[in-house]
Design a protein around this motif. Structure first.
Motif, PDB file in Angstrom:
ATOM      1  N   ARG A 253       0.837  -1.201   0.000  1.00  0.00           N
ATOM      2  CA  ARG A 253       0.000   0.000   0.000  1.00  0.00           C
ATOM      3  C   ARG A 253       0.874   1.254   0.000  1.00  0.00           C
ATOM      4  O   ARG A 253       0.534   2.257  -0.648  1.00  0.00           O
ATOM      5  N   ARG A 254       1.982   1.208   0.735  1.00  0.00           N
ATOM      6  CA  ARG A 254       2.914   2.340   0.728  1.00  0.00           C
ATOM      7  C   ARG A 254       3.417   2.618  -0.689  1.00  0.00           C
ATOM      8  O   ARG A 254       3.469   3.771  -1.137  1.00  0.00           O
ATOM      9  N   ASN A 255       3.783   1.559  -1.391  1.00  0.00           N
ATOM     10  CA  ASN A 255       4.275   1.724  -2.762  1.00  0.00           C
ATOM     11  C   ASN A 255       3.206   2.323  -3.665  1.00  0.00           C
ATOM     12  O   ASN A 255       3.482   3.189  -4.503  1.00  0.00           O
ATOM     13  N   LEU A 256       1.958   1.869  -3.480  1.00  0.00           N
ATOM     14  CA  LEU A 256       0.849   2.365  -4.274  1.00  0.00           C
ATOM     15  C   LEU A 256       0.591   3.846  -3.990  1.00  0.00           C
ATOM     16  O   LEU A 256       0.486   4.659  -4.925  1.00  0.00           O
ATOM     17  N   ILE A 257       0.511   4.210  -2.718  1.00  0.00           N
ATOM     18  CA  ILE A 257       0.163   5.596  -2.395  1.00  0.00           C
ATOM     19  C   ILE A 257       1.306   6.539  -2.745  1.00  0.00           C
ATOM     20  O   ILE A 257       1.075   7.710  -3.095  1.00  0.00           O
ATOM     21  N   TYR A 258       2.532   6.055  -2.705  1.00  0.00           N
ATOM     22  CA  TYR A 258       3.676   6.871  -3.120  1.00  0.00           C
ATOM     23  C   TYR A 258       3.546   7.276  -4.583  1.00  0.00           C
ATOM     24  O   TYR A 258       3.728   8.452  -4.941  1.00  0.00           O
ATOM     25  N   PHE A 322      -2.855   5.079   5.170  1.00  0.00           N
ATOM     26  CA  PHE A 322      -3.157   4.033   4.196  1.00  0.00           C
ATOM     27  C   PHE A 322      -3.473   2.701   4.882  1.00  0.00           C
ATOM     28  O   PHE A 322      -3.230   1.625   4.339  1.00  0.00           O
ATOM     29  N   ALA A 323      -4.066   2.819   6.082  1.00  0.00           N
ATOM     30  CA  ALA A 323      -4.576   1.641   6.776  1.00  0.00           C
ATOM     31  C   ALA A 323      -5.979   1.319   6.258  1.00  0.00           C
ATOM     32  O   ALA A 323      -6.956   1.251   7.011  1.00  0.00           O
ATOM     33  N   THR A 324      -6.069   1.145   4.975  1.00  0.00           N
ATOM     34  CA  THR A 324      -7.314   0.799   4.300  1.00  0.00           C
ATOM     35  C   THR A 324      -6.962  -0.011   3.060  1.00  0.00           C
ATOM     36  O   THR A 324      -5.782  -0.219   2.766  1.00  0.00           O
ATOM     37  N   SER A 325      -7.952  -0.455   2.331  1.00  0.00           N
ATOM     38  CA  SER A 325      -7.690  -1.321   1.184  1.00  0.00           C
ATOM     39  C   SER A 325      -7.033  -0.568   0.037  1.00  0.00           C
ATOM     40  O   SER A 325      -7.143   0.661  -0.076  1.00  0.00           O
ATOM     41  N   ILE A 329      -7.661   3.254  -1.423  1.00  0.00           N
ATOM     42  CA  ILE A 329      -6.563   4.190  -1.665  1.00  0.00           C
ATOM     43  C   ILE A 329      -6.679   4.781  -3.064  1.00  0.00           C
ATOM     44  O   ILE A 329      -6.574   6.002  -3.257  1.00  0.00           O
ATOM     45  N   LYS A 330      -6.919   3.936  -4.048  1.00  0.00           N
ATOM     46  CA  LYS A 330      -7.053   4.416  -5.429  1.00  0.00           C
ATOM     47  C   LYS A 330      -8.234   5.374  -5.572  1.00  0.00           C
ATOM     48  O   LYS A 330      -8.133   6.418  -6.223  1.00  0.00           O
TER      49      LYS A 330
END
Length: 345
Positions: A253-258, A322-325, A329-330
């Motif tokens: 999730r970190r990679n995605l939100i980054y 980002f403590a969610t799916s 996040i998207k």
């Protein structure tokens, strides 16, 4: 994790529902001492452990144990607001030192040293850090202890996010670098084991300090819930599979939100090294972070926090959990992106 829930049920079935000693049941204090001794490479005794009603009680009780009115506490900021709030509550004076993005939100030893005066009683650090997702470097922690030992002041180190760390890095604990005489270590079960509502933390401190912490808890919350303490023993004893599975997912999730954050015009962000928080720089938009957070909530339907919720030094930033799916996040990032493009570009 299921085995923790089962341990709590077992304790309830066995009638373990009464008061416990203010410092917690011996079995859990012993388990925490063993865990800290092994993970930090420092010999910790059960008498140096206090089990608290959440890590926040640990913050509260530790600061009360050390501070008199007028005493100063050096706090790298932006950071968890309870440190400054409790300091003020007991009549102390918070002295903040800015955590800088270009340093990965790890404090400068020189700036810490320059903030210390004859009135300083403690330096409070939080690594891995909320809200920045930053991790203090070994060198910066060593520099903090150089000051602490020279001035004979305590380092209160909140390490509640110690396991939620990414890219193969290992947590560097203040207790492993400093010494027990100048360290109060805070931790707990809320983050690593997703036990937020169970309210259970720990304080590791010299015995005389631990006794004071226990007295504060005795005269405020009495003691942690008994059956929760038995469940916490199961958490420490393992298995830990669910913890590492969760951390792996957080890293994804970190990679995605980054990637998502850095695709938004006017936003920029260094990659969080730990925790489940993104801390984007939004200063290029030219609007106060509190106003931007309100606009995103009311007009885009996205809930997040302004950086100033974590101190004045957080101006120009937002904190996004980002403590969610990944799906959420998207969705959230799309709403922010569309809103920013419409309002600012």
């Amino acid at each position: 994790p299921k085995h923790i829930i089962e341990a709590a049920k077992k304790a309830l079935d066995e009638g373990k529902t009464g008061y416990t000693p203010a410092a917690g049941i011996y079995e859990l204090r012993e388990a925490v001492a063993e865990y800290i001794s092994e993970s930090r490479g420092v010999d910790v005794k059960p008498k140096e452990v206090v089990i608290t009603v959440g890590a926040k009680m640990g913050i509260f009780a530790s600061l009360i144990a050390f501070l008199d009115p007028g005493d100063e506490v050096v706090i790298p900021s932006p950071t968890y607001p309870a440190y400054e709030g409790v300091t003020k509550f007991v009549g102390g004076v918070p002295v903040t030192v800015k955590l800088r993005e270009e340093r990965g939100f790890s404090p400068s030893g020189e700036e810490i040293a320059s903030a210390v005066t004859d009135k300083t009683k403690a330096i409070v650090i939080n690594t891995p850090g909320n809200p920045t997702g930053g991790v203090y470097s070994r060198e910066d922690i060593e520099a903090i202890y150089e000051v602490a030992k020279k001035k004979d002041i305590v380092v209160i180190s909140d390490e509640i996010y110690e396991h939620i760390i990414f890219d193969g890095k290992k947590h560097v604990s203040a207790l492993s670098i400093g010494d027990k005489e100048h360290t109060v270590l805070l931790g707990g079960f809320s983050k690593s084991w997703s036990m937020t509502g169970w309210r259970l933390g720990w304080v590791i401190a010299p015995e005389k300090v631990a006794d004071k912490v226990a007295k504060v808890q005795l005269n405020s919350a009495s003691c942690p819930a008994s059956f929760v303490q038995y469940a916490a023993i199961a958490a420490l004893k393992g298995p830990w599979d669910d913890v590492w599975k969760m951390v792996k997912e957080y890293e994804a999730r970190r990679n995605l939100i980054y990637e998502e954050v850095n695709s938004i015009p006017g936003f920029s962000m260094i990659k969080p090294a730990a925790t489940f928080y993104a801390f984007p720089n939004v200063s290029k938009l030219g609007v106060k972070s509190s106003k931007l957070a309100d606009m995103l909530l009311n007009e885009a339907g996205v809930a997040l926090l302004p950086g100033t919720s974590f101190g004045a030094e957080g101006e120009g930033y937002l904190r996004i959990s980002f403590a969610t799916s990944r799906e959420n996040i998207k969705k959230g990032m799309k709403r922010i992106r569309d809103f920013v493009k419409e309002k600012f570009f």
